[in-house]
Design an enzyme around this catalytic site. Structure first.
Site, PDB file in Angstrom:
ATOM      1  N   LYS A  55      50.706  11.541  28.625  1.00  0.00           N
ATOM      2  CA  LYS A  55      50.508  10.086  28.513  1.00  0.00           C
ATOM      3  C   LYS A  55      49.060   9.783  28.127  1.00  0.00           C
ATOM      4  O   LYS A  55      48.777   8.963  27.252  1.00  0.00           O
ATOM      5  CB  LYS A  55      50.859   9.389  29.832  1.00  0.00           C
ATOM      6  CG  LYS A  55      52.329   9.414  30.165  1.00  0.00           C
ATOM      7  CD  LYS A  55      53.127   8.568  29.175  1.00  0.00           C
ATOM      8  CE  LYS A  55      54.611   8.771  29.276  1.00  0.00           C
ATOM      9  NZ  LYS A  55      55.379   8.234  28.177  1.00  0.00           N
TER      10      LYS A  55
ATOM     11  N   TYR B 106      52.904  16.114  32.536  1.00  0.00           N
ATOM     12  CA  TYR B 106      53.502  14.834  32.123  1.00  0.00           C
ATOM     13  C   TYR B 106      52.402  13.771  31.977  1.00  0.00           C
ATOM     14  O   TYR B 106      52.294  13.101  30.943  1.00  0.00           O
ATOM     15  CB  TYR B 106      54.551  14.365  33.146  1.00  0.00           C
ATOM     16  CG  TYR B 106      54.908  12.907  32.984  1.00  0.00           C
ATOM     17  CD1 TYR B 106      55.643  12.479  31.880  1.00  0.00           C
ATOM     18  CD2 TYR B 106      54.484  11.945  33.914  1.00  0.00           C
ATOM     19  CE1 TYR B 106      55.955  11.136  31.712  1.00  0.00           C
ATOM     20  CE2 TYR B 106      54.795  10.607  33.756  1.00  0.00           C
ATOM     21  CZ  TYR B 106      55.524  10.200  32.650  1.00  0.00           C
ATOM     22  OH  TYR B 106      55.820   8.867  32.479  1.00  0.00           O
TER      23      TYR B 106
ATOM     24  N   SER C  97      51.672   5.087  31.706  1.00  0.00           N
ATOM     25  CA  SER C  97      52.038   5.116  33.127  1.00  0.00           C
ATOM     26  C   SER C  97      50.796   4.984  33.987  1.00  0.00           C
ATOM     27  O   SER C  97      49.701   5.431  33.601  1.00  0.00           O
ATOM     28  CB  SER C  97      52.714   6.459  33.396  1.00  0.00           C
ATOM     29  OG  SER C  97      52.755   6.725  34.765  1.00  0.00           O
TER      30      SER C  97
ATOM     31  N   ASP D 280      67.435   7.564  19.426  1.00  0.00           N
ATOM     32  CA  ASP D 280      67.420   8.323  20.684  1.00  0.00           C
ATOM     33  C   ASP D 280      68.211   9.603  20.455  1.00  0.00           C
ATOM     34  O   ASP D 280      69.254   9.570  19.803  1.00  0.00           O
ATOM     35  CB  ASP D 280      68.049   7.477  21.815  1.00  0.00           C
ATOM     36  CG  ASP D 280      67.678   7.988  23.206  1.00  0.00           C
ATOM     37  OD1 ASP D 280      67.935   9.178  23.471  1.00  0.00           O
ATOM     38  OD2 ASP D 280      67.148   7.212  24.010  1.00  0.00           O
TER      39      ASP D 280
HETATM   40  P1  NAD Z   1      64.532   7.743  30.198  1.00  0.00           P
HETATM   41  O1  NAD Z   1      64.547   9.223  30.266  1.00  0.00           O
HETATM   42  O2  NAD Z   1      65.642   7.004  30.855  1.00  0.00           O
HETATM   43  O3  NAD Z   1      64.452   7.257  28.673  1.00  0.00           O
HETATM   44  C1  NAD Z   1      63.771   8.007  27.698  1.00  0.00           C
HETATM   45  C2  NAD Z   1      64.711   8.136  26.502  1.00  0.00           C
HETATM   46  O4  NAD Z   1      64.043   8.896  25.491  1.00  0.00           O
HETATM   47  C3  NAD Z   1      66.006   8.872  26.841  1.00  0.00           C
HETATM   48  O5  NAD Z   1      67.105   8.089  26.423  1.00  0.00           O
HETATM   49  C4  NAD Z   1      65.925  10.180  26.043  1.00  0.00           C
HETATM   50  O6  NAD Z   1      67.191  10.591  25.604  1.00  0.00           O
HETATM   51  C5  NAD Z   1      64.986   9.790  24.914  1.00  0.00           C
HETATM   52  N1  NAD Z   1      64.219  10.898  24.332  1.00  0.00           N
HETATM   53  C6  NAD Z   1      63.458  11.818  24.965  1.00  0.00           C
HETATM   54  N2  NAD Z   1      62.921  12.666  24.089  1.00  0.00           N
HETATM   55  C7  NAD Z   1      63.349  12.283  22.859  1.00  0.00           C
HETATM   56  C8  NAD Z   1      63.160  12.783  21.555  1.00  0.00           C
HETATM   57  N3  NAD Z   1      62.444  13.887  21.314  1.00  0.00           N
HETATM   58  N4  NAD Z   1      63.720  12.116  20.506  1.00  0.00           N
HETATM   59  C9  NAD Z   1      64.480  11.018  20.729  1.00  0.00           C
HETATM   60  N5  NAD Z   1      64.719  10.529  21.948  1.00  0.00           N
HETATM   61  C10 NAD Z   1      64.161  11.155  23.010  1.00  0.00           C
HETATM   62  O7  NAD Z   1      63.125   7.269  30.769  1.00  0.00           O
HETATM   63  P2  NAD Z   1      62.627   5.801  31.159  1.00  0.00           P
HETATM   64  O8  NAD Z   1      62.496   5.747  32.627  1.00  0.00           O
HETATM   65  O9  NAD Z   1      63.413   4.791  30.459  1.00  0.00           O
HETATM   66  O10 NAD Z   1      61.158   5.873  30.563  1.00  0.00           O
HETATM   67  C11 NAD Z   1      60.849   5.402  29.258  1.00  0.00           C
HETATM   68  C12 NAD Z   1      59.398   5.699  28.976  1.00  0.00           C
HETATM   69  O11 NAD Z   1      58.584   5.097  29.987  1.00  0.00           O
HETATM   70  C13 NAD Z   1      59.060   7.191  28.988  1.00  0.00           C
HETATM   71  O12 NAD Z   1      58.123   7.442  27.962  1.00  0.00           O
HETATM   72  C14 NAD Z   1      58.424   7.391  30.350  1.00  0.00           C
HETATM   73  O13 NAD Z   1      57.510   8.450  30.343  1.00  0.00           O
HETATM   74  C15 NAD Z   1      57.711   6.054  30.548  1.00  0.00           C
HETATM   75  N6  NAD Z   1      57.483   5.739  31.980  1.00  0.00           N
HETATM   76  C16 NAD Z   1      58.547   5.763  32.843  1.00  0.00           C
HETATM   77  C17 NAD Z   1      58.313   5.499  34.199  1.00  0.00           C
HETATM   78  C18 NAD Z   1      59.461   5.555  35.186  1.00  0.00           C
HETATM   79  O14 NAD Z   1      59.198   5.680  36.380  1.00  0.00           O
HETATM   80  N7  NAD Z   1      60.709   5.431  34.758  1.00  0.00           N
HETATM   81  C19 NAD Z   1      57.024   5.195  34.659  1.00  0.00           C
HETATM   82  C20 NAD Z   1      55.985   5.158  33.740  1.00  0.00           C
HETATM   83  C21 NAD Z   1      56.219   5.430  32.384  1.00  0.00           C
HETATM   84  N1  UFG Z   2      59.156   9.422  48.221  1.00  0.00           N
HETATM   85  C1  UFG Z   2      59.753   9.794  49.415  1.00  0.00           C
HETATM   86  N2  UFG Z   2      60.956  10.415  49.353  1.00  0.00           N
HETATM   87  C2  UFG Z   2      61.613  10.659  48.177  1.00  0.00           C
HETATM   88  C3  UFG Z   2      60.992  10.273  46.959  1.00  0.00           C
HETATM   89  C4  UFG Z   2      59.758   9.668  47.019  1.00  0.00           C
HETATM   90  O1  UFG Z   2      59.200   9.586  50.498  1.00  0.00           O
HETATM   91  O2  UFG Z   2      62.718  11.234  48.205  1.00  0.00           O
HETATM   92  C5  UFG Z   2      57.867   8.690  48.268  1.00  0.00           C
HETATM   93  C6  UFG Z   2      56.733   9.363  47.532  1.00  0.00           C
HETATM   94  O3  UFG Z   2      56.058  10.265  48.370  1.00  0.00           O
HETATM   95  C7  UFG Z   2      55.879   8.153  47.116  1.00  0.00           C
HETATM   96  C8  UFG Z   2      56.898   7.042  46.911  1.00  0.00           C
HETATM   97  O4  UFG Z   2      58.070   7.450  47.622  1.00  0.00           O
HETATM   98  O5  UFG Z   2      55.046   7.780  48.186  1.00  0.00           O
HETATM   99  C9  UFG Z   2      57.263   6.819  45.452  1.00  0.00           C
HETATM  100  O6  UFG Z   2      57.666   8.040  44.870  1.00  0.00           O
HETATM  101  P1  UFG Z   2      58.389   8.127  43.452  1.00  0.00           P
HETATM  102  O7  UFG Z   2      58.701   9.555  43.205  1.00  0.00           O
HETATM  103  O8  UFG Z   2      59.506   7.154  43.395  1.00  0.00           O
HETATM  104  O9  UFG Z   2      57.288   7.572  42.449  1.00  0.00           O
HETATM  105  P2  UFG Z   2      55.800   8.098  42.176  1.00  0.00           P
HETATM  106  O10 UFG Z   2      54.880   6.982  42.494  1.00  0.00           O
HETATM  107  O11 UFG Z   2      55.549   9.401  42.792  1.00  0.00           O
HETATM  108  O12 UFG Z   2      55.847   8.361  40.605  1.00  0.00           O
HETATM  109  C10 UFG Z   2      56.359   7.399  39.686  1.00  0.00           C
HETATM  110  C11 UFG Z   2      56.955   8.116  38.470  1.00  0.00           C
HETATM  111  C12 UFG Z   2      55.864   8.828  37.715  1.00  0.00           C
HETATM  112  C13 UFG Z   2      54.797   7.857  37.338  1.00  0.00           C
HETATM  113  C14 UFG Z   2      54.276   7.160  38.590  1.00  0.00           C
HETATM  114  C15 UFG Z   2      53.280   6.095  38.226  1.00  0.00           C
HETATM  115  O13 UFG Z   2      57.915   9.065  38.891  1.00  0.00           O
HETATM  116  O14 UFG Z   2      56.404   9.358  36.526  1.00  0.00           O
HETATM  117  O15 UFG Z   2      55.354   6.530  39.280  1.00  0.00           O
HETATM  118  O16 UFG Z   2      53.834   5.210  37.308  1.00  0.00           O
HETATM  119  F1  UFG Z   2      53.797   8.520  36.756  1.00  0.00           F
END
Ligand code: NAD
Ligand code: UFG
Length: 337
Positions: free
Chosen positions: A152, A148, A124, A31
């Site tokens: 993916k 973003y 995602s 990381d």
């Molecule tokens: P996060 O940001 O907490 O974790 C991602 C980690 O990757 C971080 O620790 C960051 O330092 C590291 N990183 C980023 N770019 C890097 C690089 N170039 N080299 C080495 N390390 C790097 O995010 P998360 O919520 O744990 O998400 C993990 C994965 O899941 C991501 O790929 C994200 O897109 C995917 N994802 C997350 C969500 C969500 O809502 N959290 C939803 C769907 C998919």
């Molecule tokens: N929302 C609010 N107020 C806020 C934040 C969000 O009303 O302050 C609402 C949004 O409109 C949505 C719901 O809460 O209806 C969830 O919103 P989030 O931002 O928590 O999540 P999203 O579903 O928009 O998106 C998340 C991740 C994306 C991912 C997606 C599907 O942020 O990266 O889920 O996995 F792509």
């Protein structure tokens, strides 16, 4: 043999590392700490009694990845490393494409060189765009609305093409729905930088007095109470799906896609009320404008993950909110400085 976890100090990565270590698997983390903190490793040790091997390095730097493969016997990779903020990706698309896509290409190149051909990739639900109906099946049409999401989808396609070219690969593409919650110890959780974009961390901060109220983005959606509906999944349930995917990858080659969600949709107001229950007091909210790009409803049909991986979510919304509240209460400033 060890499992390389890229992005292993991040939110989902750290919870997955804990589940892997608890299952006595050998873990190596890579990381660059661009969105996580080193002290996460101490928390992992506190929970599991084990300190995972850690490399601070960048997947954009081939030498950093090679060093890990040279010094360890890696047989599979869970690839979390990536940038994930939708709004930021619109503002800085080149950074997102470069980090997520070039980084993944570098990783796959090194994996191929070291004959490591098992990968579990963090995709995602965003790849379904605005779904034609809910629940969403894996074979629904794919589309994206922001850079973003595009990264993916592109990575999914790149991985599929890698398999077409070399049938020794085992590729598991996990499409996460909305990960929330925290480790029940209160030692690990989500630590967004600045003002959170996502609902749960925002609600948690309102609940503990950091902000005055939750802004509810629209109440005129085609949902039972008019607010957006999502499939929230406990981060520990999500973490466990990776262990199942690794087990599957060890048995079969191919490319498989799995929805990782609970199959149940909750509205924004449902979440606020569940959090109120978790903390035992009212949480103020105000209805405001819709957020551009948001969709009405998004929830999974998670049946395939159950049938093929033997995985299903076990935690419900109350537990997700309880654990998130516990984390917020014990760590009002996240992992701190
Ligand atoms: P996060 O940001 O907490 O974790 C991602 C980690 O990757 C971080 O620790 C960051 O330092 C590291 N990183 C980023 N770019 C890097 C690089 N170039 N080299 C080495 N390390 C790097 O995010 P998360 O919520 O744990 O998400 C993990 C994965 O899941 C991501 O790929 C994200 O897109 C995917 N994802 C997350 C969500 C969500 O809502 N959290 C939803 C769907 C998919
Ligand atoms: N929302 C609010 N107020 C806020 C934040 C969000 O009303 O302050 C609402 C949004 O409109 C949505 C719901 O809460 O209806 C969830 O919103 P989030 O931002 O928590 O999540 P999203 O579903 O928009 O998106 C998340 C991740 C994306 C991912 C997606 C599907 O942020 O990266 O889920 O996995 F792509």
């Amino acid at each position: 043999m060890a499992i390389l976890v890229t992005g292993g100090t991040g939110f989902i990565g750290s919870h997955t590392v804990v589940q892997l270590l608890n299952d006595n698997r050998e873990v190596v983390i890579l990381d660059n700490l661009c969105n996580s903190k080193l002290c996460v490793l101490d928390r992992i040790k506190e929970i599991t009694g084990k300190m995972p091997k850690f490399y601070q390095g960048d997947i954009l730097n081939i030498e950093d990845i090679e060093k890990v493969f040279k010094e360890n016997n890696i047989d599979s990779v869970i690839h979390f490393a990536g940038l994930k903020a939708v709004g930021e990706s619109v503002a800085k698309p080149m950074w997102y494409y470069h980090n997520n896509i070039t980084g993944t290409l570098n990783l796959c190149n090194v994996m191929s060189k070291y004959n490591c051909k098992r990968i579990v990739f963090s995709s995602s639900a965003t790849v379904y765009g605005k779904p034609q109906s809910v629940p969403i099946n894996e074979d629904f049409p794919l589309s994206t609305t922001n850079p973003y999401g595009e990264t993916k989808l592109m990575i999914e396609r790149i991985l599929s093409d890698i398999y077409v070219s070399d049938k020794d690969w085992s590729i598991s593409i996990l499409r996460y729905f909305n990960p929330i919650g925290a480790h029940e110890s209160g030692l690990m959780g989500e630590d967004p930088k600045g003002i959170p974009n996502n609902l749960l961390p925002y609600v948690a901060r309102v609940a503990f007095g950091k902000y005055d109220h939750v802004n509810v983005f629209g109440n005129d959606y085609a949902t039972p109470d008019g607010t957006g509906v999502r499939d929230y999944i406990h981060v520990v349930d999500l973490a466990n799906a990776h262990l199942k995917a690794l087990d599957r990858a060890a048995k079969v080659t191919g490319v498989e896609h799995f929805n990782i969600g609970t199959g149940v949709g909750y509205s924004v107001l449902d979440i606020i009320h569940a959090f109120e229950k978790a903390v035992g007091h009212e949480i103020k909210y105000e209805i405001c404008e819709r957020r551009p790009g948001d969709i009405d409803e998004c929830y999974a049909n998670p049946k395939k993950a159950y049938e093929v991986l033997g995985w299903k979510a076990v935690y419900g919304i109350d537990k997700m909110c309880l654990d998130a509240a516990n984390w917020q209460k014990k760590n009002p400033n996240g992992y701190g400085d």
